[in-house]
Design a protein around this motif. Structure first.
Motif, PDB file in Angstrom:
ATOM      1  N   ASP A 104      -5.092  -4.777  19.196  1.00 50.25           N
ATOM      2  CA  ASP A 104      -4.659  -4.862  17.801  1.00 50.25           C
ATOM      3  C   ASP A 104      -3.861  -3.628  17.401  1.00 50.25           C
ATOM      4  O   ASP A 104      -2.920  -3.721  16.604  1.00 50.25           O
ATOM      5  CB  ASP A 104      -5.873  -5.043  16.882  1.00 50.25           C
ATOM      6  CG  ASP A 104      -5.530  -5.822  15.621  1.00 50.25           C
ATOM      7  OD1 ASP A 104      -4.539  -6.594  15.649  1.00 50.25           O
ATOM      8  OD2 ASP A 104      -6.233  -5.671  14.608  1.00 50.25           O
ATOM      9  N   ARG A 141       0.297 -11.666  17.304  1.00 43.62           N
ATOM     10  CA  ARG A 141      -0.895 -10.814  17.194  1.00 43.62           C
ATOM     11  C   ARG A 141      -2.136 -11.548  17.690  1.00 43.62           C
ATOM     12  O   ARG A 141      -2.957 -10.971  18.408  1.00 43.62           O
ATOM     13  CB  ARG A 141      -1.087 -10.374  15.738  1.00 43.62           C
ATOM     14  CG  ARG A 141      -2.297  -9.471  15.526  1.00 43.62           C
ATOM     15  CD  ARG A 141      -2.673  -9.355  14.068  1.00 43.62           C
ATOM     16  NE  ARG A 141      -3.804  -8.479  13.869  1.00 43.62           N
ATOM     17  CZ  ARG A 141      -4.563  -8.452  12.787  1.00 43.62           C
ATOM     18  NH1 ARG A 141      -4.296  -9.293  11.779  1.00 43.62           N
ATOM     19  NH2 ARG A 141      -5.593  -7.646  12.685  1.00 43.62           N
ATOM     20  N   ARG A 142      -2.279 -12.812  17.317  1.00 44.90           N
ATOM     21  CA  ARG A 142      -3.432 -13.575  17.786  1.00 44.90           C
ATOM     22  C   ARG A 142      -3.427 -13.695  19.304  1.00 44.90           C
ATOM     23  O   ARG A 142      -4.472 -13.615  19.952  1.00 44.90           O
ATOM     24  CB  ARG A 142      -3.452 -14.964  17.137  1.00 44.90           C
ATOM     25  CG  ARG A 142      -3.946 -14.960  15.689  1.00 44.90           C
ATOM     26  CD  ARG A 142      -4.192 -16.361  15.186  1.00 44.90           C
ATOM     27  NE  ARG A 142      -2.943 -17.083  14.968  1.00 44.90           N
ATOM     28  CZ  ARG A 142      -2.269 -17.055  13.829  1.00 44.90           C
ATOM     29  NH1 ARG A 142      -2.719 -16.336  12.811  1.00 44.90           N
ATOM     30  NH2 ARG A 142      -1.150 -17.734  13.696  1.00 44.90           N
ATOM     31  N   GLU A 154      -8.875 -15.237  11.164  1.00 45.88           N
ATOM     32  CA  GLU A 154      -8.559 -15.003   9.758  1.00 45.88           C
ATOM     33  C   GLU A 154      -7.424 -14.020   9.531  1.00 45.88           C
ATOM     34  O   GLU A 154      -6.992 -13.836   8.388  1.00 45.88           O
ATOM     35  CB  GLU A 154      -9.822 -14.511   9.039  1.00 45.88           C
ATOM     36  CG  GLU A 154     -10.965 -15.531   9.103  1.00 45.88           C
ATOM     37  CD  GLU A 154     -12.263 -14.980   8.554  1.00 45.88           C
ATOM     38  OE1 GLU A 154     -12.262 -13.840   8.031  1.00 45.88           O
ATOM     39  OE2 GLU A 154     -13.290 -15.690   8.638  1.00 45.88           O
ATOM     40  N   GLY A 155      -6.952 -13.377  10.591  1.00 46.41           N
ATOM     41  CA  GLY A 155      -5.867 -12.420  10.416  1.00 46.41           C
ATOM     42  C   GLY A 155      -6.239 -11.265   9.515  1.00 46.41           C
ATOM     43  O   GLY A 155      -5.437 -10.806   8.692  1.00 46.41           O
ATOM     44  N   ASP A 156      -7.473 -10.794   9.624  1.00 48.34           N
ATOM     45  CA  ASP A 156      -7.931  -9.682   8.802  1.00 48.34           C
ATOM     46  C   ASP A 156      -7.102  -8.433   9.064  1.00 48.34           C
ATOM     47  O   ASP A 156      -6.326  -8.374  10.020  1.00 48.34           O
ATOM     48  CB  ASP A 156      -9.405  -9.399   9.103  1.00 48.34           C
ATOM     49  CG  ASP A 156     -10.318 -10.530   8.640  1.00 48.34           C
ATOM     50  OD1 ASP A 156      -9.936 -11.218   7.676  1.00 48.34           O
ATOM     51  OD2 ASP A 156     -11.382 -10.716   9.237  1.00 48.34           O
ATOM     52  N   HIS A 194      -0.021  -3.888  15.930  1.00 50.19           N
ATOM     53  CA  HIS A 194       0.450  -3.295  14.675  1.00 50.19           C
ATOM     54  C   HIS A 194       1.537  -2.256  14.929  1.00 50.19           C
ATOM     55  O   HIS A 194       2.483  -2.130  14.139  1.00 50.19           O
ATOM     56  CB  HIS A 194      -0.724  -2.675  13.917  1.00 50.19           C
ATOM     57  CG  HIS A 194      -1.515  -3.669  13.139  1.00 50.19           C
ATOM     58  ND1 HIS A 194      -2.420  -4.528  13.734  1.00 50.19           N
ATOM     59  CD2 HIS A 194      -1.528  -3.975  11.806  1.00 50.19           C
ATOM     60  CE1 HIS A 194      -2.964  -5.307  12.808  1.00 50.19           C
ATOM     61  NE2 HIS A 194      -2.437  -4.994  11.641  1.00 50.19           N
ATOM     62  N   THR A 227     -11.239 -11.757  13.331  1.00 53.15           N
ATOM     63  CA  THR A 227      -9.844 -11.314  13.164  1.00 53.15           C
ATOM     64  C   THR A 227      -8.884 -12.289  13.822  1.00 53.15           C
ATOM     65  O   THR A 227      -7.790 -12.552  13.297  1.00 53.15           O
ATOM     66  CB  THR A 227      -9.664  -9.901  13.743  1.00 53.15           C
ATOM     67  OG1 THR A 227     -10.582  -9.005  13.111  1.00 53.15           O
ATOM     68  CG2 THR A 227      -8.248  -9.401  13.515  1.00 53.15           C
ATOM     69  N   SER A 280       4.605 -10.665  15.077  1.00 50.71           N
ATOM     70  CA  SER A 280       4.285 -11.723  14.126  1.00 50.71           C
ATOM     71  C   SER A 280       2.784 -12.037  14.173  1.00 50.71           C
ATOM     72  O   SER A 280       2.093 -11.691  15.137  1.00 50.71           O
ATOM     73  CB  SER A 280       5.071 -12.988  14.469  1.00 50.71           C
ATOM     74  OG  SER A 280       4.608 -13.530  15.697  1.00 50.71           O
ATOM     75  N   PRO A 281       2.241 -12.717  13.154  1.00 48.94           N
ATOM     76  CA  PRO A 281       0.814 -13.086  13.168  1.00 48.94           C
ATOM     77  C   PRO A 281       0.424 -13.910  14.391  1.00 48.94           C
ATOM     78  O   PRO A 281      -0.646 -13.708  14.960  1.00 48.94           O
ATOM     79  CB  PRO A 281       0.653 -13.883  11.867  1.00 48.94           C
ATOM     80  CG  PRO A 281       1.700 -13.327  10.950  1.00 48.94           C
ATOM     81  CD  PRO A 281       2.864 -13.021  11.838  1.00 48.94           C
ATOM     82  N   ASP A 282       1.290 -14.849  14.797  1.00 52.92           N
ATOM     83  CA  ASP A 282       0.966 -15.661  15.971  1.00 52.92           C
ATOM     84  C   ASP A 282       0.910 -14.810  17.235  1.00 52.92           C
ATOM     85  O   ASP A 282       0.034 -14.987  18.082  1.00 52.92           O
ATOM     86  CB  ASP A 282       1.989 -16.779  16.145  1.00 52.92           C
ATOM     87  CG  ASP A 282       1.798 -17.900  15.132  1.00 52.92           C
ATOM     88  OD1 ASP A 282       0.701 -17.983  14.547  1.00 52.92           O
ATOM     89  OD2 ASP A 282       2.748 -18.678  14.921  1.00 52.92           O
ATOM     90  N   GLN A 288      -6.109  -4.685  10.361  1.00 55.52           N
ATOM     91  CA  GLN A 288      -6.225  -4.196  11.727  1.00 55.52           C
ATOM     92  C   GLN A 288      -7.650  -3.796  12.071  1.00 55.52           C
ATOM     93  O   GLN A 288      -8.341  -3.146  11.280  1.00 55.52           O
ATOM     94  CB  GLN A 288      -5.301  -2.992  11.934  1.00 55.52           C
ATOM     95  CG  GLN A 288      -5.373  -2.408  13.347  1.00 55.52           C
ATOM     96  CD  GLN A 288      -4.487  -1.193  13.524  1.00 55.52           C
ATOM     97  OE1 GLN A 288      -3.607  -0.937  12.715  1.00 55.52           O
ATOM     98  NE2 GLN A 288      -4.720  -0.425  14.571  1.00 55.52           N
TER      99      GLN A 288
END
Length: 435
Positions: free
Chosen positions: A125, A138-139, A83-85, A129, A80, A134-136, A87
């Protein structure tokens, strides 16, 4: 402008990292409390170990029904991050906590870091959510969850922060996540300790000056550590693959594994290799009469437990195996017993998880600075000698360990030729026993 942006980033990660660390620390405290209660009960009522096959059947049935979305365990968390799968299911936290506590209650040989990392990843995670980051970001929060879980469950906040960065890509640290990982790990450790959790205290080795002769001994030591790490990794992966092929239904596989552990327990005639095995782990630092076969028995108990699908992690069993192996090697090579156990404890997991830097730091946090530079030397050499394999097949490789140019893309270890295949993505649900 740059100063303003840096201050904004610092404020953001103090807040988000602190939030992730707080929930990770609370979760680890609950987990460690329940684990201690389960271990105490089993030690006082050893007859319960006979029911491990039945426990495996029940836990396996629960995961076969509700565990499909979380079957990847630690590998799901690492995938995750890359790959940003979608949640990570929040159910991972309570299910892996319950499954791991039950595994230890009935005598399975497993660890605890996998549970802490998976709880940390799923909780982080869920926060990401809920806050719609943002995706960054989140990582960064996922890295913080890994670090917060690992650092709080062992009481090693700096090692936890580095582990959260080092475990994701083999041989490369993601410094962009350093601040959130550090904040989460430190806060998580503070929260866990504030809730009354007391971590294991290890004997502190004396100082041994490094010389050419001592260095030569450590190189021999490292070769032995790498060999045992390879046996553990290959044995666990291959046993799990074999059982999956022969016995498709997870509950039956776990029941069979439980039956095998009970048989091993009766064969050796001691409970030392059940559960975490912390008393024997600590004994490795001080007892020159520790059985030479102790590390091999713990390796077998753990490979059977995790290979069959029971839940837990590898760290504490690998600490046990490494410390017991270090005890034997120290006697053979004329090294101080306590130092050999300390170096073996950290270096074996470093080699298996491809995290030599984090485990060198962890050794210092657990037993003091006298373990340097010895643990760094052995951990690094053993890490190189194990090749491109690891206990987490989802780890990405950016560059071959022996050097050369950067690879065209980050390659999961499970895709490398000659490596054990990824057994975390079968058509039938698996318990997240990795980690």
């Amino acid at each position: 402008m740059t100063l303003t942006r840096s201050a904004r980033s610092l404020g953001q990660w103090l807040l988000l990292g602190g939030l992730v660390g707080a929930v990770c620390g609370a979760a680890s405290a609950l987990f460690l409390f329940l684990l201690d209660e389960a271990t105490t009960f089993r030690e006082q009522h050893s007859v319960i170990v006979y029911t491990l096959p039945l426990a495996g059947l029940v836990i396996g049935a629960l995961y076969a029904k509700w565990g499909a979305p979380i079957r990847g365990g630690n590998n799901l968390v690492i995938d995750t991050v890359h790959e940003g799968d979608p949640q990570i299911p929040l159910r991972m936290a309570p299910m892996v906590l319950l499954g791991t506590v039950l595994t230890h209650l009935f005598g399975g040989s497993a660890g605890r870091e996998g549970t802490a990392v998976q709880m940390g990843g799923s909780l982080a995670d869920a926060l990401a959510h809920r806050l719609r980051v943002s995706p960054d970001t989140r990582r960064g929060m996922l890295a913080a969850g890994i670090a917060g879980g690992f650092g709080s469950v062992f009481g090693t906040p700096i090692a936890g922060a580095v582990f959260g960065l080092e475990v994701v890509v083999v041989g490369r640290l993601g410094y962009e996540a350093l601040l959130p990982a550090l904040v989460a790990s430190v806060v998580g450790d503070l929260v866990t300790r504030s809730l009354g959790i007391v971590h294991t205290v290890y004997p502190v080795p004396g100082v041994l000056p490094l010389s050419g002769w001592v260095l030569a001994k450590w190189l021999v030591f490292a070769v032995a550590v790498a060999g045992v790490a390879i046996v553990f990794m290959e044995g666990t992966h291959r046993l799990k693959k074999l059982l999956e092929g022969r016995v498709p239904w997870l509950p039956v596989r776990m029941a069979m594994g439980g039956l095998a552990v009970v048989g091993l327990w009766k064969l050796v005639g001691t409970e030392a290799y059940l559960g975490l095995g912390v008393p024997t782990l600590v004994r490795s630092f001080v007892d020159p009469s520790l059985p030479e076969s102790a590390f091999a028995w713990k390796l077998l108990f753990t490979a059977v437990t995790l290979g069959a699908g029971f839940l837990g992690g590898e760290v504490t069993p690998l600490f046990f195996i490494g410390a017991a192996l270090g005890n034997v090697l120290a006697r053979l090579l004329g090294l101080p017993l306590d130092l050999g156990a300390a170096v073996g404890m950290a270096a074996l997991f470093a080699a298996a998880a491809n995290t030599p830097l984090a485990l060198s730091i962890m050794a210092v946090e657990l037993v003091g600075a006298s373990v340097l530079p010895h643990v760094a030397i052995v951990a690094t050499v053993a890490y190189l000698l194990t090749g491109h394999r690891g206990i987490y097949p989802a780890q990405r490789l950016a560059r071959l360990k022996h050097g050369g140019p950067l690879l065209a893309r980050l390659v999961p270890l499970r895709e490398l030729p000659g490596e054990p295949p990824d057994t975390e993505k079968p058509s039938e649900p698996q318990g997240p026993s990795r980690g």
